[in-house]
Motif scaffolding. Structure first.
Motif, short mmCIF file in Angstrom:
data_model
loop_
_atom_site.label_atom_id
_atom_site.label_comp_id
_atom_site.label_asym_id
_atom_site.label_seq_id
_atom_site.Cartn_x
_atom_site.Cartn_y
_atom_site.Cartn_z
N VAL A 195 0.83 -1.08 -0.04
CA VAL A 195 -0.08 -0.02 0.16
C VAL A 195 0.86 1.30 -0.23
CG1 VAL A 195 -1.75 1.25 1.27
CG2 VAL A 195 -1.79 -1.30 1.43
N LEU A 196 0.83 2.19 -1.07
CA LEU A 196 1.59 3.06 -1.11
C LEU A 196 1.07 4.53 -1.54
CD1 LEU A 196 4.19 1.45 -3.77
CD2 LEU A 196 4.35 1.62 -1.15
N GLY A 197 1.45 5.60 -1.51
CA GLY A 197 0.87 6.71 -2.04
C GLY A 197 0.46 7.59 -0.69
N SER B 282 -7.00 0.87 5.83
CA SER B 282 -7.29 1.32 7.24
C SER B 282 -6.04 0.44 7.81
CB SER B 282 -8.32 0.47 7.75
OG SER B 282 -8.54 0.23 8.97
N ALA B 283 -5.61 -0.58 7.29
CA ALA B 283 -4.25 -1.22 7.64
C ALA B 283 -3.05 -0.25 7.53
CB ALA B 283 -4.09 -2.47 7.04
N ALA B 284 -3.08 0.61 6.79
CA ALA B 284 -1.99 1.64 6.21
C ALA B 284 -2.17 2.93 7.02
CB ALA B 284 -1.82 1.83 4.78
N GLY B 285 -3.17 2.83 7.99
CA GLY B 285 -3.47 4.10 8.76
C GLY B 285 -4.20 5.16 8.39
N GLY B 286 -5.12 5.04 6.97
CA GLY B 286 -5.65 6.02 6.60
C GLY B 286 -4.81 6.91 5.71
N LEU B 287 -5.50 8.00 5.36
CA LEU B 287 -5.35 8.90 4.55
C LEU B 287 -4.27 9.93 5.46
CD1 LEU B 287 -8.07 10.15 2.31
CD2 LEU B 287 -6.20 8.64 1.63
N VAL B 288 -3.16 10.63 4.62
CA VAL B 288 -2.52 11.54 5.49
C VAL B 288 -3.31 12.81 5.65
CG1 VAL B 288 -0.24 10.73 4.67
CG2 VAL B 288 -1.50 12.63 3.16
N HIS C 30 -5.15 3.32 -7.49
CA HIS C 30 -4.64 2.64 -8.77
C HIS C 30 -3.98 1.02 -8.24
CE1 HIS C 30 -4.67 6.26 -11.21
NE2 HIS C 30 -4.07 6.61 -10.39
N ILE C 31 -4.63 0.12 -8.67
CA ILE C 31 -4.05 -1.23 -8.23
C ILE C 31 -3.43 -1.91 -9.25
CG2 ILE C 31 -4.91 -3.47 -7.39
CD1 ILE C 31 -7.32 -1.94 -6.51
N LEU C 32 -2.07 -2.03 -9.16
CA LEU C 32 -1.15 -2.95 -10.16
C LEU C 32 -1.26 -4.25 -9.55
CD1 LEU C 32 0.66 -2.94 -12.68
CD2 LEU C 32 2.58 -2.26 -10.79
N ARG C 33 -1.79 -5.09 -10.44
CA ARG C 33 -1.96 -6.66 -10.17
C ARG C 33 -0.53 -7.59 -10.46
NH1 ARG C 33 -6.59 -6.87 -7.28
NH2 ARG C 33 -8.40 -5.85 -8.47
N SER C 34 -0.53 -8.55 -9.81
CA SER C 34 0.84 -9.35 -10.29
C SER C 34 0.84 -9.89 -11.67
CB SER C 34 0.79 -10.64 -9.26
OG SER C 34 -0.38 -11.27 -9.19
N SER C 35 -0.56 -9.86 -12.20
CA SER C 35 -0.42 -10.36 -13.55
C SER C 35 -0.04 -9.30 -14.56
CB SER C 35 -1.80 -10.81 -14.04
OG SER C 35 -2.63 -9.76 -13.79
N GLY C 36 -0.07 -8.00 -14.11
CA GLY C 36 0.36 -6.85 -14.97
C GLY C 36 -0.72 -5.78 -15.27
N PRO D 98 -3.53 11.17 -4.54
CA PRO D 98 -4.44 12.58 -4.41
C PRO D 98 -4.38 13.45 -5.71
CG PRO D 98 -2.54 12.78 -2.91
CD PRO D 98 -2.27 11.42 -3.89
N VAL D 99 -5.28 14.06 -6.19
CA VAL D 99 -5.24 15.29 -7.26
C VAL D 99 -4.23 16.20 -6.65
CG1 VAL D 99 -7.29 14.45 -8.04
CG2 VAL D 99 -7.32 16.31 -6.51
N GLU D 100 -3.62 17.01 -7.52
CA GLU D 100 -2.84 18.05 -7.09
C GLU D 100 -3.91 19.32 -6.50
OE1 GLU D 100 0.59 20.60 -8.82
OE2 GLU D 100 0.02 18.97 -10.04
N THR D 101 -3.47 19.83 -5.54
CA THR D 101 -4.13 21.11 -4.93
C THR D 101 -3.28 21.82 -4.29
OG1 THR D 101 -4.19 19.81 -2.57
CG2 THR D 101 -6.09 19.32 -4.08
N PHE D 102 -3.53 23.11 -4.04
CA PHE D 102 -2.93 24.39 -3.58
C PHE D 102 -3.99 25.10 -2.78
CE2 PHE D 102 -4.08 25.55 -7.92
CZ PHE D 102 -4.68 27.01 -7.30
N PRO D 103 -3.31 25.64 -1.68
CA PRO D 103 -4.02 26.47 -0.69
C PRO D 103 -4.55 27.91 -1.25
CG PRO D 103 -1.80 26.46 0.07
CD PRO D 103 -1.63 25.64 -1.33
N VAL D 104 -5.63 28.41 -0.91
CA VAL D 104 -5.95 29.59 -1.02
C VAL D 104 -6.99 30.14 0.20
CG1 VAL D 104 -6.14 29.51 -3.43
CG2 VAL D 104 -8.15 28.89 -2.16
N TYR D 105 -6.97 31.27 0.63
CA TYR D 105 -7.66 31.75 1.59
C TYR D 105 -9.10 32.46 1.17
CZ TYR D 105 -3.20 31.37 4.33
OH TYR D 105 -2.06 31.07 4.96
#
Length: 407
Positions: A127-129, A150-156, A167-173, A204-211
């Motif tokens: 589990v990456l990202g 859940s095992a990976a601790g949820g989202l940052v 995205h799920i890359l299967r062992s079959s390719g 995650p999609v690319e985001t940036f902060p605004v006030y």
């Protein structure tokens, strides 16, 4: 002499019993052996072989073609007599049939081939990202996207499910891509079952902060998607504008100090922004307070100042209604005055509102503009000209004070 037949019968019975016992034991041993293979793999007949498995191939009466074999990372194993065969993603039965077919092609007559798992590989996924604890995890039965997350601790912190694709890359390719938000909602088409060797990446999609500040429901700092970075999108994240917002005077200030003014009135009319401003990281969006107001005085139940919304069509009847109506006993509705500033000069306009109330004469129900002063006189009160003169001379002071206090 009479005992001989008895001995023969007993000897025959003993032989039969021994044969049956041996047969039963053989069946039991075969069953135990077979069940032992299944238990060793801890899998069903659907178990698919993969790298790091150790398998045992038995070709009955041909030890030279039998043995233990380790499945390397490329998934191909060279078997004696059968040559190189792809092992990964095959069941035990499929591999046994492949080996048998190769041996037959090479002249072996009807060989009996059995494949068992001697030492199964560790079944795990990666589990990456954008997760708190990226890494490898032992795969448990029936695990789906949500269990792995859940095992990976949820989202940052700061990343929302609606902004993520899995995205799920299967062992079959092969590769699957699903919406994380849909997976969390339980949609089986998105909350996919994971398989050994899968690599699941939360992107995650690319985001940036605004006030976003001023006349919005929830002022604050927001992360906006780069793909939909518009002023309207940012204000929507802040809960939308308040009733007294000046939609035509929204300002966007960049970190460089450059400032732009945007009108969102077109959004309310056509559902799209008239002017597109390219938002940047750290931009400050301010929705100012609308200073458009009018006053209504005289014989009404609630005289005072009232907000005039941008792009709002407000008539004299609406204004009197906002003041909780005219006094039915004292109001002189046939001489309602509107004092309006035109080209820097105050102009008085008289209307017979009673005529509108009786016959619907729209000429006596004019539109109210910002800065108007509406006066509903009393019947038989002071001279109307004197009253309006005082309003024209002195009320402008209170008007300016009110505008100052609301800024």
């Amino acid at each position: 002499m009479k005992c001989s037949p008895i001995r023969k019968v007993n000897r025959s019975a003993s032989c039969a019993l021994a044969f049956c016992t041996g047969l039963i034991l053989s069946v039991i041993l075969i069953a135990v052996s077979a069940s032992g293979c299944v238990a060793a793999t801890d899998q069903t007949s659907d178990y698919k072989l993969g790298p790091e498995d150790t398998i045992t191939v038995t070709v009955v009466d041909h030890q030279e073609f039998s043995g233990d074999f380790y499945v390397p990372s490329e998934g191909t194993v060279t078997f004696p007599g059968a040559g190189g065969l792809v092992v990964s993603d095959k069941t035990l039965t499929e591999l046994a049939n492949d080996i048998k077919a190769r041996l037959v092609d090479r002249g072996l007559r009807d060989p009996e081939v059995y494949v068992t798992v001697k030492a199964p590989r560790l079944l795990q996924i990666h589990v990456l990202g954008a997760v708190n604890r990226p890494g490898a995890y032992p795969l448990k039965p029936a695990w789906r996207v949500t269990e792995a997350l859940s095992a990976a601790g949820g989202l940052v912190l700061g990343v929302e499910p609606a902004d993520c694709t899995v995205h799920i890359l299967r062992s079959s390719g092969s590769k699957d891509s699903v919406s994380l938000q849909e997976a969390l909602r339980g949609a089986e088409t998105s909350n996919l079952v994971l398989q050994p060797g899968d690599v699941m990446t939360v992107e995650p999609v690319e985001t940036f902060p605004v006030y976003v500040m001023g006349k919005v429901a929830r002022p604050g700092l927001y992360n906006i998607r780069k793909s939909s970075a518009t002023v309207l999108s940012a204000i929507t994240l802040a809960g939308g504008t308040l009733d007294d917002a000046a939609l035509s005077k929204v300002t966007v200030t960049h970190l460089t100090g450059e400032s732009e003014t945007v009108s969102l009135l077109q959004v309310t009319l056509e559902g799209k922004e008239k002017t597109q401003v390219a938002l940047k990281s750290g931009d400050l969006i301010v929705v100012p307070d609308s200073t458009a107001r009018f006053a209504i005085l005289g014989s009404v139940n609630q005289p005072g100042f009232f907000q005039l919304k941008e792009n709002q069509t407000l008539t004299l009847s609406d204004a009197i209604g906002m003041a909780r109506g005219a006094d039915p006993k004292q109001a002189g509705l046939n001489k309602v005055a509107i004092i309006r500033t035109v080209d820097g000069k105050q102009v008085r306009q008289m209307y017979d509102f009673g005529k509108f109330a009786k016959s619907g004469d729209m000429s006596q129900n004019p539109q109210i503009q910002s800065g108007d002063i509406v006066f509903v006189p009393s019947r038989g009160g002071m001279d109307l000209d004197r009253v309006l003169g005082r309003i024209a001379n002195s009320f402008s002071i209170f008007w300016m004070l009110d505008r100052f206090n609301t800024k």
